[in-house]
Design an enzyme around this catalytic site. Structure first.
Site, PDB file in Angstrom:
ATOM      1  N   ARG A  93       0.829  -1.208   0.000  1.00 54.23           N
ATOM      2  CA  ARG A  93       0.000   0.000   0.000  1.00 54.23           C
ATOM      3  C   ARG A  93       0.860   1.253   0.000  1.00 54.23           C
ATOM      4  NH1 ARG A  93      -3.620  -2.518   4.786  1.00 54.23           N
ATOM      5  NH2 ARG A  93      -4.429  -4.189   3.498  1.00 54.23           N
ATOM      6  N   ASP A  96      -1.917   3.266   4.130  1.00 57.37           N
ATOM      7  CA  ASP A  96      -3.014   2.599   4.830  1.00 57.37           C
ATOM      8  C   ASP A  96      -3.290   3.430   6.073  1.00 57.37           C
ATOM      9  OD1 ASP A  96      -4.874   0.559   5.457  1.00 57.37           O
ATOM     10  OD2 ASP A  96      -3.443  -0.344   6.831  1.00 57.37           O
ATOM     11  N   ASP A  98      -5.937   3.638   9.395  1.00 55.12           N
ATOM     12  CA  ASP A  98      -6.980   2.965  10.167  1.00 55.12           C
ATOM     13  C   ASP A  98      -7.400   3.810  11.357  1.00 55.12           C
ATOM     14  OD1 ASP A  98      -6.974   0.505   8.691  1.00 55.12           O
ATOM     15  OD2 ASP A  98      -5.129  -0.056   9.724  1.00 55.12           O
TER      16      ASP A  98
END
Length: 128
Positions: A93, A96, A98
């Protein structure tokens, strides 16, 4: 208006200019209530293809009035701005992001679980 609460986002990158992807995302978060950023740590990928590069990771702390769903939208916009392509689960990626934890909030929906269900077992969250 909802009073601001503490929220933590986990950011990681293992494709392209990893430092730039993280730096650009953090710069955007400065306009959204950023109050702290952990040091950057390099960690091995968890799951996915075996030939991935290590990740650079950090955790960002926000003071925000955004809802969990709005924070998830921020995460997706940051990933898109970094050119993230969604393909292989747990694959490489550019970025990323979160939602890890939001003060006073718990969410259990198919596309959003807060607190993050694996944050206490992942070095990329625990190290920063």
């Amino acid at each position: 208006m909802t009073p601001p609460v503490r929220a933590f986002l986990g950011l990681g990158s293992n494709v392209g200019d990893r430092v730039r992807h993280l730096r650009d995302a953090v710069a955007t978060l400065r306009n959204l209530g950023l109050v702290g950023v952990s040091p950057v740590y390099e960690t091995e990928p968890v799951g996915g293809p075996r030939d991935q590069r290590p990740y650079l990771n950090l955790v960002a702390e926000l003071r925000t009035s955004l809802s969990p769903r709005e924070l998830l939208g921020v995460c997706h916009r940051l990933e898109t701005a970094a050119g993230r392509e969604r393909g292989v689960r747990w694959g490489p990626r550019t970025l990323d992001v979160d939602v890890l934890w939001i003060e006073g909030d718990a969410v259990d929906e198919p596309d959003l679980v807060v607190p993050h269900p694996r944050m206490w077992t992942r070095r990329f969250v625990l190290a920063p």
